[in-house]
Design a protein around this motif. Structure first.
Motif, PDB file in Angstrom:
ATOM      1  N   VAL A 166       3.840   3.576   4.175  1.00 36.65           N
ATOM      2  CA  VAL A 166       5.133   4.131   3.599  1.00 36.65           C
ATOM      3  C   VAL A 166       6.181   3.559   4.358  1.00 36.65           C
ATOM      4  CG1 VAL A 166       6.580   5.888   2.803  1.00 36.65           C
ATOM      5  CG2 VAL A 166       4.069   5.955   2.461  1.00 36.65           C
ATOM      6  N   ASP A 167       6.199   3.640   5.711  1.00 40.70           N
ATOM      7  CA  ASP A 167       7.453   3.461   6.526  1.00 40.70           C
ATOM      8  C   ASP A 167       7.610   2.072   6.447  1.00 40.70           C
ATOM      9  OD1 ASP A 167       7.765   5.831   7.340  1.00 40.70           O
ATOM     10  OD2 ASP A 167       6.921   5.947   9.342  1.00 40.70           O
ATOM     11  N   ALA A 168       6.695   1.163   6.120  1.00 35.99           N
ATOM     12  CA  ALA A 168       6.695  -0.544   6.383  1.00 35.99           C
ATOM     13  C   ALA A 168       7.046  -1.012   4.987  1.00 35.99           C
ATOM     14  CB  ALA A 168       5.294  -0.951   6.806  1.00 35.99           C
TER      15      ALA A 168
ATOM     16  N   VAL B 210       8.450  11.265   0.398  1.00 29.26           N
ATOM     17  CA  VAL B 210       7.174  11.061   0.348  1.00 29.26           C
ATOM     18  C   VAL B 210       6.516  11.066   1.666  1.00 29.26           C
ATOM     19  CG1 VAL B 210       5.615   9.071   0.025  1.00 29.26           C
ATOM     20  CG2 VAL B 210       7.406   9.411  -1.617  1.00 29.26           C
ATOM     21  N   ARG B 211       7.116  10.824   2.518  1.00 30.43           N
ATOM     22  CA  ARG B 211       6.693  11.291   4.065  1.00 30.43           C
ATOM     23  C   ARG B 211       6.271  12.627   4.295  1.00 30.43           C
ATOM     24  NH1 ARG B 211       6.740   8.728   8.610  1.00 30.43           N
ATOM     25  NH2 ARG B 211       7.030  10.369   9.445  1.00 30.43           N
ATOM     26  N   GLU B 212       7.225  13.666   3.739  1.00 31.26           N
ATOM     27  CA  GLU B 212       6.826  14.939   3.734  1.00 31.26           C
ATOM     28  C   GLU B 212       5.825  15.425   2.993  1.00 31.26           C
ATOM     29  OE1 GLU B 212       7.916  18.658   5.416  1.00 31.26           O
ATOM     30  OE2 GLU B 212       8.303  16.908   5.996  1.00 31.26           O
TER      31      GLU B 212
ATOM     32  N   ALA C 160       0.791  -1.257  -0.090  1.00 36.93           N
ATOM     33  CA  ALA C 160       0.011  -0.015   0.022  1.00 36.93           C
ATOM     34  C   ALA C 160       0.991   1.170   0.018  1.00 36.93           C
ATOM     35  CB  ALA C 160      -0.850  -0.030   1.177  1.00 36.93           C
ATOM     36  N   GLY C 161       0.516   2.187  -1.009  1.00 34.83           N
ATOM     37  CA  GLY C 161       1.464   3.261  -1.204  1.00 34.83           C
ATOM     38  C   GLY C 161       2.388   3.088  -2.044  1.00 34.83           C
ATOM     39  N   GLY C 162       2.877   1.946  -2.507  1.00 33.53           N
ATOM     40  CA  GLY C 162       3.864   1.467  -3.152  1.00 33.53           C
ATOM     41  C   GLY C 162       4.163   2.051  -4.581  1.00 33.53           C
ATOM     42  N   THR C 163       2.823   2.127  -5.309  1.00 33.44           N
ATOM     43  CA  THR C 163       3.116   2.813  -6.536  1.00 33.44           C
ATOM     44  C   THR C 163       3.598   4.183  -6.517  1.00 33.44           C
ATOM     45  OG1 THR C 163       1.094   1.412  -7.144  1.00 33.44           O
ATOM     46  CG2 THR C 163       1.603   2.970  -8.744  1.00 33.44           C
ATOM     47  N   HIS C 164       3.040   5.048  -5.841  1.00 32.76           N
ATOM     48  CA  HIS C 164       3.423   6.281  -5.576  1.00 32.76           C
ATOM     49  C   HIS C 164       4.723   6.569  -5.160  1.00 32.76           C
ATOM     50  CE1 HIS C 164       3.417  10.475  -3.032  1.00 32.76           C
ATOM     51  NE2 HIS C 164       3.518  10.641  -4.522  1.00 32.76           N
ATOM     52  N   LEU C 165       5.329   5.731  -4.200  1.00 37.59           N
ATOM     53  CA  LEU C 165       6.654   5.613  -3.596  1.00 37.59           C
ATOM     54  C   LEU C 165       7.690   5.173  -4.942  1.00 37.59           C
ATOM     55  CD1 LEU C 165       9.049   6.017  -1.609  1.00 37.59           C
ATOM     56  CD2 LEU C 165       8.462   3.740  -0.819  1.00 37.59           C
ATOM     57  N   LEU C 166       6.914   4.255  -5.680  1.00 36.49           N
ATOM     58  CA  LEU C 166       7.791   3.798  -6.798  1.00 36.49           C
ATOM     59  C   LEU C 166       7.894   4.785  -7.911  1.00 36.49           C
ATOM     60  CD1 LEU C 166       8.981   1.166  -8.646  1.00 36.49           C
ATOM     61  CD2 LEU C 166       6.760   0.931  -9.325  1.00 36.49           C
TER      62      LEU C 166
ATOM     63  N   GLY D 185      -1.518   7.807  -2.033  1.00 38.02           N
ATOM     64  CA  GLY D 185      -0.009   7.752  -1.622  1.00 38.02           C
ATOM     65  C   GLY D 185       0.091   6.885  -0.454  1.00 38.02           C
ATOM     66  N   GLY D 186      -0.973   6.217   0.012  1.00 39.52           N
ATOM     67  CA  GLY D 186      -0.913   5.432   1.260  1.00 39.52           C
ATOM     68  C   GLY D 186      -0.732   6.375   2.534  1.00 39.52           C
TER      69      GLY D 186
END
Length: 389
Positions: A164-166, A124-126, A44-50, A158-159
């Motif tokens: 995102v942390d996990a 991404v966290r920010e 979850a959130g992986g596509t945006h982080l990718l 974006g999850g």
């Protein structure tokens, strides 16, 4: 208006090449036909982080993707949605082939390293932190959570910060491998389509395995009302319902909150003075869709805005003249939007590439919208999301 050249590719990435003879700028884009709704456990959130990682990862030679694209004299960016990921660059037309080479390699041959992942995880966290403190932003996540509870379409694109942390590097790599076969290309501008096709034939997107999306159960529309309390002097309100993908829906959105004389615009802005910013949009997905109206108001006016808006939406009536006028304007606005090569690329990506509709053209869509004589009724439960103090 140029007719696109559709390049089907059973063993690689399909492409839509829209030629604008003489255009000095060309927008090049590569896509994955998978987005946040396709994320599984642990991603979850992986596509945006990718998306972030692909633009920042170095290619062979050590230079980052974004730097290589900017060296061509252009600008580069990326977008993640519920059903797609897109990397794009707007460059001088003479550099379009090189930009396509870089983006194809970025999508197909990335160096997904721990160092880049950790750096982009912080970014991404920010991004999520800033969005989560803005009522005009987070209210849309609340809306989709009401609309599709328990379904991937209802999750934030974006999850969450915890998700995102996990996210682990191996999971991100597996997510990329799983959907790489869904790649596609859309290019719009002055670049010669034959030259672009040859570039694609020589690149890494030409030998991808055929992609067949796994069937998914259609989501159930729920609706309801939720208020999220945030420390802000502005309230964000989203009201919406279920919709389809016909050309009549953009016309209905125009009637609701488009022109100055639109139903909600006239009452809530022009007469009552309760809203300055409001708009409406219909978002179709492969198996469902959601229309929504966004309104910004003062926190003390949020309940009044919701009450008056839902009252107006309960039984709207349109004359034939109003529908015809809205249809002309909805088509004209799409035509104006598509004047920019980037916007035309996004239109072809969302309407042709992602749904897999090789027959879709902008000209045909405009004609269909202009011919709308009757709009759908707003039936079914509403979802009402409010973010305010």
């Amino acid at each position: 208006m140029s007719r696109p050249i559709h390049v089907p590719s059973p063993g690689g990435a399909p492409a839509w090449l829209v030629h604008r003879p003489g255009a000095a700028v060309t927008t090049v884009s590569v896509w994955l036909r998978a987005g946040s709704r396709h994320e599984g456990p642990g991603t979850a959130g992986g596509t945006h982080l990718l998306e972030h990682v692909l633009m920042q990862a170095p290619l062979a030679g050590g230079e980052r993707v974004v730097d290589l694209l900017e060296e061509l004299g252009g600008e580069a960016n990326a977008i993640t949605g519920r059903e797609h990921l897109a990397l794009y660059a707007r460059v001088p037309t003479e550099e379009a082939g090189k930009a396509l080479e870089v983006l194809a390699r970025a999508l197909a041959e990335p160096d997904l390293s721990a160092g880049v992942l950790e750096a982009e995880r912080k970014v991404v966290r920010e991004e999520l932190r800033l969005a989560g403190s803005d009522p005009l932003d987070v209210v849309h996540d609340v809306f989709f959570g009401l609309a599709y509870p328990g379904h991937p379409l209802g999750r934030p694109v974006g999850g969450t910060l915890d998700e995102v942390d996990a996210l682990e590097l191996d999971a991100l790599r597996a997510h990329h491998r799983r959907f790489l076969g869904s790649a596609g290309v859309v290019v719009c501008g002055g670049a010669d389509p034959d030259d672009l096709a040859r570039t694609l034939d020589k690149g890494p997107l030409a030998s991808l395995p055929p992609w067949r999306p796994a069937p998914q159960a259609p989501p159930e529309w729920r609706g309801g009302r939720e208020t999220l309390r945030l420390n802000s002097d502005t309230a964000g309100v989203v009201i919406g319902g279920e919709c389809g993908g016909s050309p009549a829906w953009p016309v209905l959105m125009e009637l609701l909150a488009g022109a100055s004389s639109a139903l909600l615009t006239e009452e809530l802005r022009n007469v009552l003075g309760l809203c300055y910013e409001l708009w409406a949009v219909a978002a179709p997905y492969r198996d469902t869709g959601a229309w929504r109206v966004f309104l910004a108001t003062a926190p003390e006016h949020a309940d009044e805005v919701v009450a008056r808006a839902t009252e107006l939406l309960a039984d709207p009536r349109w004359t034939t003249a109003q529908v015809r006028r809205a249809a002309r304007r909805a088509a004209a606005l799409m035509r104006l939007e598509a004047e920019q090569s980037l916007e035309e690329v996004l239109l072809y990506g969302k309407h042709a590439l992602v749904p897999g509709d090789p027959g879709w053209t902008l000209a045909a869509e405009l004609a269909a919208i202009e011919s709308v004589a009757e709009v759908p009724s707003l039936k079914g439960p509403l979802a009402v999301a409010i973010c305010c103090q």
